[in-house]
Design a protein around this motif. Sequence first.
Motif, PDB file in Angstrom:
ATOM      1  N   SER A  94       6.009   0.775  13.154  1.00 48.83           N
ATOM      2  CA  SER A  94       5.010   1.034  12.121  1.00 48.83           C
ATOM      3  C   SER A  94       4.938  -0.143  11.154  1.00 48.83           C
ATOM      4  O   SER A  94       5.953  -0.805  10.902  1.00 48.83           O
ATOM      5  CB  SER A  94       5.351   2.308  11.355  1.00 48.83           C
ATOM      6  N   SER A 152      -2.655   6.237   9.087  1.00 49.55           N
ATOM      7  CA  SER A 152      -2.357   7.183   8.013  1.00 49.55           C
ATOM      8  C   SER A 152      -2.939   6.684   6.708  1.00 49.55           C
ATOM      9  O   SER A 152      -2.687   5.546   6.308  1.00 49.55           O
ATOM     10  CB  SER A 152      -0.843   7.354   7.865  1.00 49.55           C
ATOM     11  N   TYR A 183       0.198  10.998  10.199  1.00 49.43           N
ATOM     12  CA  TYR A 183      -0.915  10.281  10.835  1.00 49.43           C
ATOM     13  C   TYR A 183      -2.003  11.260  11.258  1.00 49.43           C
ATOM     14  O   TYR A 183      -1.738  12.240  11.955  1.00 49.43           O
ATOM     15  CB  TYR A 183      -0.408   9.466  12.026  1.00 49.43           C
TER      16      TYR A 183
END
Length: 124
Positions: free
Chosen positions: A50, A98, A111
Amino acid sequence: QLQLVESGGGSVQAGESLRLSCIASLRNYETYTMAWFRHSGGRLREGVASIGSDGSLTYAPSVKGRFTVSRDNAKSTLYLQMDSLKPDDTALYSCAASAYKRMADLSDAYYTFWGDGTQVTVSS
């Protein structure tokens, strides 16, 4: 309509590399935290890497040191460079966005936008 489209998957031998891309039709893309998840038969969906809207990074322990996540906000594109691939990396890889997080996070609960995925197959 929001859309995330992944590409770059394929079939490779163990030890080889692939680079995944995810193009997002998101207004203000730079404000979204983005992530890569993977899912293979019989396993739960796993957060892989991420990158936050603040530039923070986080990786699953299983890929740390082998995978690199990056983003190009000018192109609204997310990348995943995957090196030293292993058969256990075989999965459908999906990108996700997100609007609720600034920091990188691998929990799929945050998300709300998902792509359909691109298949990665690694043979020994």
